[in-house]
Design an enzyme around this catalytic site. Structure first.
Site, PDB file in Angstrom:
ATOM      1  N   ASP A 279     -55.840 -17.076  -9.928  1.00 28.11           N
ATOM      2  CA  ASP A 279     -55.013 -18.279  -9.909  1.00 28.11           C
ATOM      3  C   ASP A 279     -53.654 -17.967 -10.518  1.00 28.11           C
ATOM      4  OD1 ASP A 279     -55.809 -18.071 -12.550  1.00 28.11           O
ATOM      5  OD2 ASP A 279     -56.017 -20.226 -12.849  1.00 28.11           O
TER       6      ASP A 279
ATOM      7  N   ASP B  94     -56.383 -16.186 -14.987  1.00 25.64           N
ATOM      8  CA  ASP B  94     -57.582 -16.239 -15.814  1.00 25.64           C
ATOM      9  C   ASP B  94     -58.798 -16.711 -15.023  1.00 25.64           C
ATOM     10  OD1 ASP B  94     -56.950 -18.924 -15.582  1.00 25.64           O
ATOM     11  OD2 ASP B  94     -57.041 -19.354 -17.738  1.00 25.64           O
TER      12      ASP B  94
ATOM     13  N   SER C 119     -51.362 -22.924 -15.170  1.00 35.60           N
ATOM     14  CA  SER C 119     -52.538 -22.325 -14.551  1.00 35.60           C
ATOM     15  C   SER C 119     -52.598 -22.593 -13.049  1.00 35.60           C
ATOM     16  CB  SER C 119     -53.793 -22.826 -15.274  1.00 35.60           C
ATOM     17  OG  SER C 119     -54.936 -22.134 -14.865  1.00 35.60           O
TER      18      SER C 119
ATOM     19  N   ASP D 125     -52.173 -18.140 -13.369  1.00 31.78           N
ATOM     20  CA  ASP D 125     -52.032 -17.366 -14.603  1.00 31.78           C
ATOM     21  C   ASP D 125     -53.113 -16.305 -14.741  1.00 31.78           C
ATOM     22  OD1 ASP D 125     -54.133 -19.121 -15.203  1.00 31.78           O
ATOM     23  OD2 ASP D 125     -53.554 -19.303 -17.308  1.00 31.78           O
TER      24      ASP D 125
END
EC number: 5.4.2.10
Length: 451
Positions: free
Chosen positions: A246, A250, A107, A248
């Site tokens: 960000d 999400d 992430s 990833d």
């Protein structure tokens, strides 16, 4: 007994250090495959199929190969999506009626870290009992399936295009983004091939940044956790808005034309106001222990119940389901809209905000008129894994001193991160100087007590 490997967002750590090693990840794929083989709803004689997506970290190639080998040894077929936002993997798993989805990502963390998280067939994060079952299988020997029972692997054709169309489908058909200049920051991460196309195909003039991943630059000075680059780009290009994702994709942060940054707390309030305008009422919304007190007060003033969950989007999701509500968020930018997607999605959340602005004819600043966030000071204190801080008299004294000084006009929140070896010290006060002073005093007490 507590979980040994799974944290609040899957399994995460520094690549090369346990548990993020090739041998462990191979065994993890095998263990997950054996659990799926016993629970997946597949036709007689068919094998379960999982989808694997990843972000742009250089270690993703190695971990993808290890996972693929583990699943194959367990007799599970694999589809490879390549670089794909976490919510894209959740969507495709559900849309393709697969047995599970797996994301290789850490992430918002820097590139030396990586992690593994799973989605169930319906696109939701795995329940605790399934994670516990996977951990139990990790203790068993790896017994490879016979050659005629091994799983097969193949690439998923046009994975990015399928997800792009899904994102666009969440935007009202009556609207478009023509005439809007957007800077879109993809953090050199998983959305770099997806997000600019979504907004461009809806008509926006898109200026992409953070779209040149090299395996080592994910989240490095760009993206939702480093919004200064976006703020500069918005002003330099005289854009209407900036959208930061960000690594990833999400999480979401938005910057307006003046360079003002809007976090997940504020965007939740905007989305609730939009739902009230379109549906007439919103029964409730969910935030976290970190949600700014000003947003809670504003929502209650609008007749909306507000519930705080533990920090972590999985806990926000649990509270939403418990109450039967749709909207929840974390200040960090995880925004849930359960009538649009089963998980937090930075691109979809941005489209929901843009639709709210279109419907209202207002700017973000106008939609948040009267909502003045309390200053918050957050300090992350890095600690040795397993360091004990709860029984420290000096830390407790620092916390009690701050709480006494802020009585009725602020909050103190201390919590251990579920994804990193850090203690998060957050102080909220009516005056920024007070928040900073008390947070620094507590952080210094933590450093001294855990050195």
């Amino acid at each position: 007994m507590g979980r040994r490997y799974f944290g609040t967002d899957g399994i995460r750590g520094t690549v090369g250090d346990a548990p993020i090693t090739p041998d462990f990840v191979l065994r993890l794929g095998y263990a997950a495959g054996k659990v799926l083989a016993g629970t997946a709803d597949v036709a007689p004689g068919a094998r379960p199929t999982v989808l694997i997506g990843k972000d742009t970290r250089v270690s993703g190639y190695m971990l993808e190969a290890a996972l693929e080998a583990g699943f194959s040894a367990a007799g599970v077929d694999v589809m490879l999506a390549g670089p794909m936002p976490t919510p894209g993997v959740a969507y495709l798993t559900r849309a393709l009626r697969l047995s599970a989805g797996v994301v290789i990502s850490a992430s918002h963390n820097p590139y030396p870290d990586n992690g593994i998280k799973f989605f169930s067939a319906d696109g939701n994060k795995l329940p605790d009992d399934t994670e516990a079952a996977i951990e139990a299988w990790l203790d068993k020997p790896l017994e490879c399936a016979p050659s005629d029972g091994l799983g097969k692997a193949r690439r998923l054709d046009d994975a990015a295009g399928r997800y792009i169309e899904f994102c666009k489908s969440t935007f009202p058909a009556a609207f478009d983004l023509r005439g809007l200049k957007l800077v879109v920051d993809c953090a050199h991460g998983a959305a770099y091939q997806v997000a600019p196309h979504v907004f461009h195909e809806l008509g926006a003039d898109v200026i992409p940044i953070g779209v040149a991943p090299n395996g080592f630059n994910i989240n490095d000075g760009v993206g939702a956790t480093a919004p200064d680059a976006l703020m500069r780009a918005v002003r330099a290009n005289r854009a209407d808005l900036g959208i930061a994702l960000d690594g990833d994709a999400d999480r979401l942060q938005i910057v307006d034309a003046s360079g003002r940054l809007y976090n997940g707390d504020e965007l939740l309030y905007v989305l609730v106001q939009d739902r009230i305008a379109t549906d007439g009422k919103v029964e409730g919304a969910v935030g976290t222990l970190m949600t700014n007190l000003a947003v809670e007060v504003a929502l209650q003033r609008a007749g909306v119940q507000f519930v705080r969950a533990a920090v972590g989007d999985r806990y926000v999701l649990e509270k939403l389901r418990e109450h039967g509500w749709q909207l929840g968020a974390e200040g960090s930018g995880h925004i849930l809209s359960l009538d649009r997607h089963s998980t937090g999605d930075g691109i979809v959340s941005a489209l929901l905000v843009l639709a709210a602005l279109k419907r209202s004819g207002k700017t973000l600043a106008q939609m948040l008129d009267g909502v003045t966030l309390f200053p918050q000071k957050l300090i992350n204190v890095r600690m040795k894994p397993g360091a004990d801080w709860k029984d420290s008299a000096s830390i407790r004294a620092a916390i009690e001193t701050a709480e006494a000084a802020l009585a009725g006009s602020g909050r103190v929140l201390i919590r251990a991160s579920g994804t990193e070896p850090v203690l998060r010290v957050m102080v909220e006060a009516q005056q920024a100087a007070d928040a900073t002073r008390h947070a620094e005093a507590i952080a210094e007490a933590v450093r001294a007590a855990t050195a």
